[in-house]
Design an enzyme around this catalytic site. Structure first.
Site, PDB file in Angstrom:
ATOM      1  N   ARG A 126       4.722-123.637 -52.746  1.00 25.76           N
ATOM      2  CA  ARG A 126       3.705-122.507 -52.511  1.00 25.76           C
ATOM      3  C   ARG A 126       2.572-122.534 -53.704  1.00 25.76           C
ATOM      4  O   ARG A 126       1.875-121.321 -53.712  1.00 25.76           O
ATOM      5  CB  ARG A 126       4.415-121.230 -52.455  1.00 25.76           C
ATOM      6  CG  ARG A 126       5.496-121.174 -51.285  1.00 25.76           C
ATOM      7  CD  ARG A 126       5.494-119.522 -50.950  1.00 25.76           C
ATOM      8  NE  ARG A 126       6.497-119.565 -49.949  1.00 25.76           N
ATOM      9  CZ  ARG A 126       7.874-119.442 -50.081  1.00 25.76           C
ATOM     10  NH1 ARG A 126       8.278-118.997 -51.218  1.00 25.76           N
ATOM     11  NH2 ARG A 126       8.501-119.327 -48.908  1.00 25.76           N
ATOM     12  N   LYS A 148     -12.052-125.800 -52.445  1.00 25.23           N
ATOM     13  CA  LYS A 148     -11.835-126.040 -51.306  1.00 25.23           C
ATOM     14  C   LYS A 148     -11.082-127.453 -51.223  1.00 25.23           C
ATOM     15  O   LYS A 148     -11.084-128.418 -51.997  1.00 25.23           O
ATOM     16  CB  LYS A 148     -13.081-126.672 -50.452  1.00 25.23           C
ATOM     17  CG  LYS A 148     -13.879-125.189 -49.837  1.00 25.23           C
ATOM     18  CD  LYS A 148     -14.992-125.765 -48.963  1.00 25.23           C
ATOM     19  CE  LYS A 148     -15.838-124.215 -48.495  1.00 25.23           C
ATOM     20  NZ  LYS A 148     -16.979-124.667 -47.679  1.00 25.23           N
ATOM     21  N   GLU A 190     -26.145-134.612 -52.141  1.00 23.25           N
ATOM     22  CA  GLU A 190     -25.828-133.045 -52.515  1.00 23.25           C
ATOM     23  C   GLU A 190     -26.818-132.529 -53.772  1.00 23.25           C
ATOM     24  O   GLU A 190     -26.818-131.272 -53.866  1.00 23.25           O
ATOM     25  CB  GLU A 190     -24.394-133.150 -52.926  1.00 23.25           C
ATOM     26  CG  GLU A 190     -23.446-133.515 -51.703  1.00 23.25           C
ATOM     27  CD  GLU A 190     -23.240-132.550 -50.439  1.00 23.25           C
ATOM     28  OE1 GLU A 190     -23.745-131.412 -50.657  1.00 23.25           O
ATOM     29  OE2 GLU A 190     -22.662-132.993 -49.660  1.00 23.25           O
ATOM     30  N   LYS A 232     -23.541-124.714 -58.325  1.00 23.76           N
ATOM     31  CA  LYS A 232     -22.361-124.524 -57.347  1.00 23.76           C
ATOM     32  C   LYS A 232     -21.312-123.613 -57.898  1.00 23.76           C
ATOM     33  O   LYS A 232     -20.513-122.352 -57.304  1.00 23.76           O
ATOM     34  CB  LYS A 232     -21.370-125.704 -57.327  1.00 23.76           C
ATOM     35  CG  LYS A 232     -20.259-125.823 -56.741  1.00 23.76           C
ATOM     36  CD  LYS A 232     -20.297-126.125 -55.117  1.00 23.76           C
ATOM     37  CE  LYS A 232     -18.864-125.794 -54.622  1.00 23.76           C
ATOM     38  NZ  LYS A 232     -18.430-126.927 -53.829  1.00 23.76           N
ATOM     39  N   GLU A 242     -16.566-118.031 -48.805  1.00 19.95           N
ATOM     40  CA  GLU A 242     -17.491-118.359 -47.903  1.00 19.95           C
ATOM     41  C   GLU A 242     -17.983-117.334 -46.582  1.00 19.95           C
ATOM     42  O   GLU A 242     -17.754-117.418 -45.515  1.00 19.95           O
ATOM     43  CB  GLU A 242     -17.078-119.769 -47.143  1.00 19.95           C
ATOM     44  CG  GLU A 242     -18.360-120.296 -46.626  1.00 19.95           C
ATOM     45  CD  GLU A 242     -18.389-121.642 -46.163  1.00 19.95           C
ATOM     46  OE1 GLU A 242     -17.713-122.535 -46.782  1.00 19.95           O
ATOM     47  OE2 GLU A 242     -18.733-121.974 -45.031  1.00 19.95           O
ATOM     48  N   ARG A 246     -22.024-118.448 -49.953  1.00 21.07           N
ATOM     49  CA  ARG A 246     -21.457-119.888 -49.891  1.00 21.07           C
ATOM     50  C   ARG A 246     -21.954-120.877 -48.849  1.00 21.07           C
ATOM     51  O   ARG A 246     -21.975-121.964 -48.798  1.00 21.07           O
ATOM     52  CB  ARG A 246     -19.984-119.923 -50.253  1.00 21.07           C
ATOM     53  CG  ARG A 246     -19.590-121.021 -50.394  1.00 21.07           C
ATOM     54  CD  ARG A 246     -17.898-121.157 -51.074  1.00 21.07           C
ATOM     55  NE  ARG A 246     -17.460-122.531 -51.268  1.00 21.07           N
ATOM     56  CZ  ARG A 246     -16.451-122.835 -52.106  1.00 21.07           C
ATOM     57  NH1 ARG A 246     -15.631-121.818 -52.566  1.00 21.07           N
ATOM     58  NH2 ARG A 246     -15.833-124.289 -52.303  1.00 21.07           N
ATOM     59  N   ASN A 250     -24.019-125.254 -46.903  1.00 26.91           N
ATOM     60  CA  ASN A 250     -23.892-125.809 -45.643  1.00 26.91           C
ATOM     61  C   ASN A 250     -25.384-126.403 -45.202  1.00 26.91           C
ATOM     62  O   ASN A 250     -25.264-126.941 -44.148  1.00 26.91           O
ATOM     63  CB  ASN A 250     -23.049-125.302 -44.729  1.00 26.91           C
ATOM     64  CG  ASN A 250     -21.753-125.004 -44.947  1.00 26.91           C
ATOM     65  OD1 ASN A 250     -21.079-125.675 -45.645  1.00 26.91           O
ATOM     66  ND2 ASN A 250     -21.352-123.699 -44.535  1.00 26.91           N
ATOM     67  N   HIS A 253     -25.630-129.647 -43.209  1.00 29.01           N
ATOM     68  CA  HIS A 253     -24.281-130.060 -42.682  1.00 29.01           C
ATOM     69  C   HIS A 253     -24.131-129.763 -41.252  1.00 29.01           C
ATOM     70  O   HIS A 253     -23.091-130.340 -40.703  1.00 29.01           O
ATOM     71  CB  HIS A 253     -23.110-129.305 -43.561  1.00 29.01           C
ATOM     72  CG  HIS A 253     -22.963-129.826 -44.975  1.00 29.01           C
ATOM     73  ND1 HIS A 253     -23.922-129.993 -45.679  1.00 29.01           N
ATOM     74  CD2 HIS A 253     -21.971-130.555 -45.547  1.00 29.01           C
ATOM     75  CE1 HIS A 253     -23.541-130.449 -47.193  1.00 29.01           C
ATOM     76  NE2 HIS A 253     -22.173-130.723 -46.711  1.00 29.01           N
ATOM     77  N   HIS A 257     -22.625-133.148 -40.494  1.00 29.20           N
ATOM     78  CA  HIS A 257     -21.157-133.479 -39.913  1.00 29.20           C
ATOM     79  C   HIS A 257     -21.229-134.052 -38.684  1.00 29.20           C
ATOM     80  O   HIS A 257     -20.350-134.886 -38.183  1.00 29.20           O
ATOM     81  CB  HIS A 257     -20.350-132.097 -39.846  1.00 29.20           C
ATOM     82  CG  HIS A 257     -19.823-131.757 -41.181  1.00 29.20           C
ATOM     83  ND1 HIS A 257     -19.181-130.554 -41.328  1.00 29.20           N
ATOM     84  CD2 HIS A 257     -19.498-132.518 -42.226  1.00 29.20           C
ATOM     85  CE1 HIS A 257     -18.646-130.273 -42.705  1.00 29.20           C
ATOM     86  NE2 HIS A 257     -19.051-131.688 -43.164  1.00 29.20           N
ATOM     87  N   HIS A 270     -20.871-139.250 -46.622  1.00 30.07           N
ATOM     88  CA  HIS A 270     -21.469-137.979 -46.305  1.00 30.07           C
ATOM     89  C   HIS A 270     -22.577-137.496 -46.758  1.00 30.07           C
ATOM     90  O   HIS A 270     -23.319-136.879 -46.211  1.00 30.07           O
ATOM     91  CB  HIS A 270     -20.022-137.121 -47.162  1.00 30.07           C
ATOM     92  CG  HIS A 270     -20.386-135.687 -47.127  1.00 30.07           C
ATOM     93  ND1 HIS A 270     -19.967-135.092 -45.735  1.00 30.07           N
ATOM     94  CD2 HIS A 270     -20.762-134.625 -48.015  1.00 30.07           C
ATOM     95  CE1 HIS A 270     -20.462-133.787 -46.113  1.00 30.07           C
ATOM     96  NE2 HIS A 270     -20.994-133.431 -47.626  1.00 30.07           N
TER      97      HIS A 270
HETATM   98  N1  GLY Z   1     -18.860-128.081 -50.286  1.00 36.65           N
HETATM   99  C1  GLY Z   1     -19.401-126.871 -49.759  1.00 36.65           C
HETATM  100  C2  GLY Z   1     -18.526-125.697 -50.465  1.00 36.65           C
HETATM  101  O1  GLY Z   1     -17.884-126.061 -51.480  1.00 36.65           O
HETATM  102  O2  GLY Z   1     -18.570-124.673 -50.131  1.00 36.65           O
END
Ligand code: GLY
Length: 366
Positions: A126, A148, A190, A232, A242, A246, A250, A253, A257, A270
């Site tokens: 956990r 993430k 990025e 970041k 998010e 946040r 994107n 993206h 994506h 990517h």
């Molecule tokens: N890569 C996008 C984020 O970390 O929210």
């Protein structure tokens, strides 16, 4: 101790520091040992990274008297899936003596490793503490910071996962020397993204120092990484899960994506897909009168000088649109776009028309 830059990620009792500098992988052992009640370390890396950096990581752990083992998975994007996760879990849970809640997982590698090892850390017993040791520029400036973790599923990218903040991030700038050019460019896309969403002076820096960046000059890369991590970290500190700003990360993206999915993972990086997605999003913003045409010219110019393509042959809106609708960022079937309003500023909109999307895809297919 090598020259080091330190950036805090402020998240209350889950706060941590991101350290950036040459040779920082040698600090792994001391970093694990400095965590309260730290037990042994389980280093997870792919087969490529294992050959280059597992020895350094093990030496550093041994020097700090931290017991450690290295678990490996096959290198490649296609490893970010449940069967590979299950095999790693079998190995982690099969270790002798058994792991306990004081065990620290170390993600040593690029974005795939951060996601996979991060998800192991999020779910084993956990939740175990995690140290991110990124070895690619993309992981340095983006995926190692912010918590993430995730796996891909046939239904889409990153559809399985958890937010699990690391206890520390160690960015060893020297690892960039073993990064191939394609992956370096992927990370640079990025960096341009961060500049476009938050900081025009970062774009000035990238434009002025393009040659040093492409030569991976140590001080330049340390400064580039620090500036990106600061952006970041500020975004993640303001909106960890998010539900707001946040989402600005994107930018590029929504279409990016879909391009990754339709071109096929592994056939495009990517960052390269995001670069195309950013050009398309900027084109949409210009068409809607939200951004000045000069923003698109500058975006394409910056990407082009770095060596990132701004056009890709054969992109087809009839293929990309369904992939976009399937993305987890779509809400109730509505596509959400992050569009620039100026360099360093973006807005989230959900009323982009199909005609505007088609026109933007034609633009980047030209
Ligand atoms: N890569 C996008 C984020 O970390 O929210």
């Amino acid at each position: 101790m090598p020259a080091m830059r330190k950036i805090p990620v402020n998240l209350g009792d889950r706060s941590y520091a991101v350290r950036v500098g040459p040779g920082l992988l040698d600090e792994l052992g001391r970093t694990v040992a400095s965590l309260p009640h730290a037990g042994r370390a389980v280093v997870i890396c792919d087969s490529n990274v294992a050959a280059i950096y597992a020895g350094t990581a093990q030496k550093s752990l041994a020097k700090a008297r931290v017991a450690g083992e290295v678990l490996m998975f096959p290198a490649g994007e296609e490893s970010k899936v449940l069967p590979v996760y299950c095999r790693l879990m079998d190995e982690v849970l099969g270790l002798t003596p058994p792991i306990d809640r004081n065990t620290v997982v170390v993600a040593l590698g690029g974005g795939v490793t951060g996601d996979l090892a991060g998800f192991v850390a999020a779910t084993a017993l956990r939740g175990l503490r995690l140290i991110q040791c990124p070895t690619s520029l993309l992981a340095d400036v983006d995926s190692s910071v912010g918590g993430k973790t995730g796996l891909d599923h046939p239904a889409g990218k990153n559809l399985i996962g958890a937010f699990h903040q690391p206890a520390a991030v160690l960015i060893d700038v020297n690892t960039l020397t073993t990064l191939d050019r394609r992956q370096l460019l992927s990370g640079l896309a990025e960096c341009v993204k961060h500049a476009f969403i938050r900081d025009e002076t970062l774009l000035d820096f990238i434009e002025a120092r393009t040659a040093d960046i492409l030569a991976c000059q140590t001080d330049t890369m340390a400064e580039l990484i620090e500036r990106n991590v600061r952006i970041k970290a500020a975004i993640v500190s303001a909106d960890e899960r998010e539900s707001g700003v946040r989402a600005h990360l994107n930018f590029g993206h929504t279409i990016g994506h879909a391009i990754e999915t339709s071109v096929g993972l592994g056939n495009i990086t990517h960052g390269q897909a995001v670069a195309l997605g950013m050009v398309a999003a900027c084109k949409i913003a210009v068409t809607r009168g939200m951004a000045p045409p000069a923003a698109l010219v500058r975006l394409e110019g910056a990407l082009d000088s770095l060596g990132l393509a701004t056009r890709e042959n054969g992109l087809d809106a009839r293929q990309l649109l369904p992939a976009m609708r399937h993305d987890k960022k779509a809400r109730a079937g509505k596509l959400r776009f992050v569009l620039p309003t100026a360099i360093g500023e973006v807005a989230v909109v959900d009323d982009v028309t199909e005609a505007q999307i088609n026109q933007a895809i034609r633009y980047i297919s030209a």
